[in-house]
Design a protein around this motif. Structure first.
Motif, PDB file in Angstrom:
ATOM      1  N   ASN A  98       3.814   7.468  -3.808  1.00 55.92           N
ATOM      2  CA  ASN A  98       5.151   8.038  -3.767  1.00 55.92           C
ATOM      3  C   ASN A  98       5.842   8.018  -2.415  1.00 55.92           C
ATOM      4  O   ASN A  98       7.064   8.070  -2.346  1.00 55.92           O
ATOM      5  CB  ASN A  98       5.108   9.481  -4.293  1.00 55.92           C
ATOM      6  N   ASP A  99       5.046   8.001  -1.334  1.00 59.10           N
ATOM      7  CA  ASP A  99       5.674   7.992  -0.015  1.00 59.10           C
ATOM      8  C   ASP A  99       4.830   7.224   1.001  1.00 59.10           C
ATOM      9  O   ASP A  99       4.298   7.805   1.955  1.00 59.10           O
ATOM     10  CB  ASP A  99       5.907   9.433   0.468  1.00 59.10           C
ATOM     11  N   PRO A 100       4.720   5.901   0.838  1.00 56.58           N
ATOM     12  CA  PRO A 100       3.900   5.136   1.774  1.00 56.58           C
ATOM     13  C   PRO A 100       4.482   5.143   3.189  1.00 56.58           C
ATOM     14  O   PRO A 100       3.747   5.036   4.175  1.00 56.58           O
ATOM     15  CB  PRO A 100       3.915   3.720   1.195  1.00 56.58           C
ATOM     16  N   PHE A 101       5.797   5.335   3.302  1.00 54.63           N
ATOM     17  CA  PHE A 101       6.434   5.280   4.622  1.00 54.63           C
ATOM     18  C   PHE A 101       6.022   6.456   5.500  1.00 54.63           C
ATOM     19  O   PHE A 101       5.876   6.314   6.705  1.00 54.63           O
ATOM     20  CB  PHE A 101       7.958   5.252   4.471  1.00 54.63           C
ATOM     21  N   GLY A 102       5.847   7.615   4.882  1.00 57.49           N
ATOM     22  CA  GLY A 102       5.433   8.782   5.648  1.00 57.49           C
ATOM     23  C   GLY A 102       4.071   8.562   6.302  1.00 57.49           C
ATOM     24  O   GLY A 102       3.825   8.987   7.428  1.00 57.49           O
ATOM     25  N   ILE A 103       3.189   7.859   5.585  1.00 55.55           N
ATOM     26  CA  ILE A 103       1.863   7.558   6.128  1.00 55.55           C
ATOM     27  C   ILE A 103       1.999   6.570   7.289  1.00 55.55           C
ATOM     28  O   ILE A 103       1.385   6.736   8.343  1.00 55.55           O
ATOM     29  CB  ILE A 103       0.958   6.952   5.034  1.00 55.55           C
ATOM     30  N   ILE A 104       2.835   5.565   7.077  1.00 54.06           N
ATOM     31  CA  ILE A 104       3.021   4.548   8.123  1.00 54.06           C
ATOM     32  C   ILE A 104       3.597   5.176   9.386  1.00 54.06           C
ATOM     33  O   ILE A 104       3.139   4.908  10.497  1.00 54.06           O
ATOM     34  CB  ILE A 104       3.932   3.417   7.588  1.00 54.06           C
ATOM     35  N   VAL A 163      11.334  11.685  -4.775  1.00 55.84           N
ATOM     36  CA  VAL A 163      12.722  11.699  -4.318  1.00 55.84           C
ATOM     37  C   VAL A 163      13.123  10.322  -3.799  1.00 55.84           C
ATOM     38  O   VAL A 163      14.175   9.802  -4.134  1.00 55.84           O
ATOM     39  CB  VAL A 163      12.916  12.762  -3.204  1.00 55.84           C
ATOM     40  N   ILE A 164      12.246   9.723  -2.975  1.00 53.14           N
ATOM     41  CA  ILE A 164      12.569   8.390  -2.445  1.00 53.14           C
ATOM     42  C   ILE A 164      12.030   7.297  -3.361  1.00 53.14           C
ATOM     43  O   ILE A 164      11.217   7.556  -4.250  1.00 53.14           O
ATOM     44  CB  ILE A 164      12.008   8.182  -1.022  1.00 53.14           C
ATOM     45  N   ASP A 165      12.484   6.082  -3.138  1.00 55.32           N
ATOM     46  CA  ASP A 165      11.946   4.919  -3.833  1.00 55.32           C
ATOM     47  C   ASP A 165      10.884   4.308  -2.905  1.00 55.32           C
ATOM     48  O   ASP A 165      11.227   3.814  -1.830  1.00 55.32           O
ATOM     49  CB  ASP A 165      13.091   3.927  -4.090  1.00 55.32           C
ATOM     50  N   PRO A 166       9.619   4.370  -3.308  1.00 60.74           N
ATOM     51  CA  PRO A 166       8.555   3.930  -2.398  1.00 60.74           C
ATOM     52  C   PRO A 166       8.614   2.429  -2.066  1.00 60.74           C
ATOM     53  O   PRO A 166       7.895   1.967  -1.186  1.00 60.74           O
ATOM     54  CB  PRO A 166       7.266   4.273  -3.152  1.00 60.74           C
ATOM     55  N   SER A 167       9.476   1.706  -2.748  1.00 59.26           N
ATOM     56  CA  SER A 167       9.574   0.284  -2.436  1.00 59.26           C
ATOM     57  C   SER A 167      10.831  -0.021  -1.607  1.00 59.26           C
ATOM     58  O   SER A 167      11.149  -1.170  -1.361  1.00 59.26           O
ATOM     59  CB  SER A 167       9.599  -0.542  -3.731  1.00 59.26           C
ATOM     60  N   ASP A 168      11.523   1.036  -1.167  1.00 57.88           N
ATOM     61  CA  ASP A 168      12.749   0.804  -0.397  1.00 57.88           C
ATOM     62  C   ASP A 168      12.820   1.732   0.815  1.00 57.88           C
ATOM     63  O   ASP A 168      13.058   2.935   0.690  1.00 57.88           O
ATOM     64  CB  ASP A 168      13.964   1.012  -1.316  1.00 57.88           C
ATOM     65  N   ILE A 169      12.660   1.153   1.988  1.00 56.55           N
ATOM     66  CA  ILE A 169      12.616   1.947   3.219  1.00 56.55           C
ATOM     67  C   ILE A 169      13.933   2.688   3.475  1.00 56.55           C
ATOM     68  O   ILE A 169      13.945   3.749   4.095  1.00 56.55           O
ATOM     69  CB  ILE A 169      12.241   1.056   4.427  1.00 56.55           C
ATOM     70  N   ASN A 170      15.035   2.156   2.970  1.00 55.20           N
ATOM     71  CA  ASN A 170      16.323   2.810   3.218  1.00 55.20           C
ATOM     72  C   ASN A 170      16.384   4.207   2.613  1.00 55.20           C
ATOM     73  O   ASN A 170      17.004   5.103   3.175  1.00 55.20           O
ATOM     74  CB  ASN A 170      17.468   1.956   2.680  1.00 55.20           C
ATOM     75  N   THR A 171      15.708   4.378   1.488  1.00 60.24           N
ATOM     76  CA  THR A 171      15.722   5.706   0.863  1.00 60.24           C
ATOM     77  C   THR A 171      14.917   6.694   1.708  1.00 60.24           C
ATOM     78  O   THR A 171      15.212   7.879   1.743  1.00 60.24           O
ATOM     79  CB  THR A 171      15.146   5.673  -0.569  1.00 60.24           C
ATOM     80  N   TYR A 172      13.902   6.175   2.416  1.00 59.60           N
ATOM     81  CA  TYR A 172      13.130   7.027   3.328  1.00 59.60           C
ATOM     82  C   TYR A 172      13.963   7.332   4.571  1.00 59.60           C
ATOM     83  O   TYR A 172      13.998   8.466   5.046  1.00 59.60           O
ATOM     84  CB  TYR A 172      11.830   6.306   3.690  1.00 59.60           C
ATOM     85  N   LEU A 173      14.646   6.319   5.081  1.00 58.62           N
ATOM     86  CA  LEU A 173      15.460   6.509   6.290  1.00 58.62           C
ATOM     87  C   LEU A 173      16.568   7.538   6.054  1.00 58.62           C
ATOM     88  O   LEU A 173      16.890   8.323   6.945  1.00 58.62           O
ATOM     89  CB  LEU A 173      16.084   5.171   6.720  1.00 58.62           C
TER      90      LEU A 173
END
Ligand SMILES: Cc1cc2nc3c(=O)[nH]c(=O)nc-3n(C[C@H](O)[C@H](O)[C@H](O)COP(=O)(O)O)c2cc1C
Ligand code: FES
Lengths: 152, 399
Positions: free
Chosen positions: B99-105, B13-23
């Motif tokens: 797919n979701d490195p931000f969730g781990i961080i 769903v998110i773009d793993p290279s763009d934090i804004n899509t995670y936010l």
């Protein structure tokens, strides 16, 4: 690279990695620069890091990505763990053996390729799989292997 | 039970290279909530109440592990994210990172806040070097947004450390040795890592998937999480399915889902003979036991499921498993180093039809000895598929 340039470069690297307290990355970097860890490299690393030669040698022999013998420019690592075995990883190994006329653990005569057999590389959904250097290749077939190797 | 996405909610769903899509999907809201409105102890209590247990294989209660770290008078503490994923048949952590490195961080930062750590490490296996840029890029973006690093007086930082090819380095104490620049040999315990971990400092080491659960638990609350799953296994589990199935891949299911549903309905196994749950060291489940629920109280491990269809020779499979352990044994303790070697020889004889009755007895005795006397989980669990094959598929060993 001349010996002198190399040792200067190693010194610089050493300072960088010491700051991070990261010996393993330092050794990996030396490995990358020199292609393998010769007895000379091991001695250099040991004296730069201020530890015994035995310690560096012990490290080098523990990890499969580090080698004390020269490797090919391209390292082919074929997975042979259970899921890849089920998808006929022996075909992958044989195809590469034939193509390069080498055995696992060997290097081609022109020094271009090394073949290694490794444990699961976390690509079992794409079995049979292999790594070439840092690149992952999955769902291998004889034809696909041929194309990949040609492209290198 | 249908698939249920918690850990994988953002994957694809998110773009793993763009934090804004995670936010834009409530990313980092849990971290903000914790830092603004919760004390570290409240974060720990929330995780304890959620019932979350480690997803790396052993199933230790995560909140309790964190609490143990805070009991130490030592103020310098560390969080480690175990991304070594070496268990045969496991590739879920790779999928989560991809797919979701931000969730781990976010999970690591929450763990850091809870235990009062100054620093977090992600130990990435060398085989996953191709994920490193993605991961470091995600860390960099989290820093720029002020969730990590120097901005906002926030001093907690995350560094990626890479292995160099050794399965045993996934074992927590071997992993710490490896970060310290040593051979990755398991340490004698106690003391355990929450007391003496990385550089002898209190350390919480958690699996990628465990940490990826944390933001969801903090954001939505322990009550919500603990309603999913079974008595002793809360939440979902991410499974890696491989072998003789039409659809190998990643599936997230509520804990307690029957194995049959995963392998037959979702992954579409046909003519199944057995499934091995938990990787090379996992349990062999024969077809007649396929309704076994997947949970810590039954079988689970790190969620690797390898499927074997009727045409497969079980001895060959088990032999492959044991050869893996013979290769990967660190050699420090005798039962594991010698035991895996001897087993491998015996299984080779059986696969050539040359095994004897005496060999069978040795296999059985050796299995027990290794389970009891090996130093770490590698040697203790290595014989699992051997003993299960002797139990369920003994006729294949016909001597
Ligand atoms: C031989 C061996 C290999 C292991 N490999 C891994 C691994 O690759 N990844 C992982 O997360 N845990 C692995 N573990 C489990 C770790 O020791 C540790 O229990 C885990 O990282 C704790 O995290 P968790 O509580 O979140 O599961 C391994 C254990 C053993 C004995
Ligand atoms: S078994 Fe080959 S990638 Fe996992």
């Amino acid at each position: 690279m001349s010996d002198e340039n190399l040792s200067l470069e190693l010194e610089k690297l050493c300072i960088h990695y010491k700051r991070h307290d990261d010996l393993l990355s330092f050794i990996k970097k030396v490995h990358e620069k020199c292609g393998y860890l010769s007895p000379e490299n091991i001695k250099n690393v040991a004296s730069l890091w201020n530890v015994s030669v035995g310690e560096i040698y012990g490290l080098t022999t523990f990890y499969v990505f580090l080698s004390t013998k020269p490797l090919g420019q391209n390292v082919v690592r074929v997975c042979r763990s259970t899921p890849c075995y089920l998808e006929n990883c022996d075909m992958v190994i044989e195809t590469i053996e034939k193509k390069f006329n080498i055995r696992p653990g060997g290097v081609t005569e022109d020094g271009k390729f090394s073949l290694q057999l490794v444990s699961c590389i976390g690509a079992c959904d794409q079995a049979p799989a292999m790594l070439i250097n840092d690149e992952l290749y999955g769902n291998l077939t004889p034809g696909k292997i041929e194309t990949i190797l040609k492209g290198l | 039970m249908p698939e249920k996405r918690i850990v994988l909610e953002n994957c694809g769903v998110i773009d793993p290279s763009d934090i804004n899509t995670y936010l834009s999907r409530d990313g980092f809201k849990a971290l903000e909530k914790a830092r603004k409105h919760m004390t570290p102890q409240q974060v720990i209590n929330e995780v304890k109440r959620s019932g979350l247990r480690g997803r790396g294989g052993a199933g230790f209660p995560t909140g309790l592990k964190w609490e143990l770290c805070t009991k130490s008078p030592e103020k310098e503490r560390f969080v480690i994210c175990n991304a070594d994923e070496g268990e045969v048949g496991t590739f879920k952590d790779r999928y989560i990172i991809q797919n979701d490195p931000f969730g781990i961080i976010e999970g690591i930062a929450l763990a850091g806040y809870a235990i009062g750590a100054s620093k977090g490490y992600i130990y990435l296996r060398a085989e996953y070097h191709y994920l490193r840029d993605l991961l470091e890029n995600a860390i960099e973006q989290a820093k720029t947004k002020g969730f990590l690093g120097e901005k906002n007086n926030e001093s907690f930082g995350i560094e990626v450390r890479e292995g160099a090819g050794a399965y045993v380095c996934g074992e927590e104490t071997a992993l710490m040795e490896s970060i310290e620049g040593k051979r990755g040999e398991a340490r004698y315990r106690p003391p355990f890592p929450p007391e003496h971990g990385l550089w002898q400092k209190p350390t919480s080491i958690n699996n990628v998937e465990t940490l990826a659960n944390i933001p969801h638990i903090i954001f939505r609350g322990a009550e919500w999480f603990s309603q999913i799953g079974t008595q002793q296994s809360k939440g979902t589990k991410v499974f890696s399915v491989s072998g003789d199935v039409e659809k190998p891949g990643i599936y997230e299911l509520p804990m307690g889902t029957p194995l049959r549903e995963l392998v037959e309905e979702l992954a579409q196994a046909k003519d199944l003979k057995a499934a091995q749950v938990g990787g090379a060291s996992g349990r062999l489940i024969p077809e007649e036991k396929l309704d076994t629920p997947l949970a810590f109280e039954t079988v689970l491990g790190a969620g690797a499921v390898i499927v074997f269809s009727k045409g497969r020779n079980i001895i060959q499979v088990v032999r492959r498993n044991i050869e893996f352990f013979a290769e990967e044994s660190c050699g420090k303790c005798v039962p594991c180093r010698e035991g895996t070697q001897v087993m491998s020889d015996i299984l080779r004889r059986f696969s050539l039809g040359q095994g004897t009755k005496e060999d069978l007895t040795i296999l059985e005795e050796l299995s027990n000895a290794m389970m009891l006397a090996s130093l770490c989980g590698l040697g203790q669990a290595a014989p699992n598929s051997v003993s299960d094959s002797l139990l369920y598929f003994r006729s294949e060993y016909d001597t």
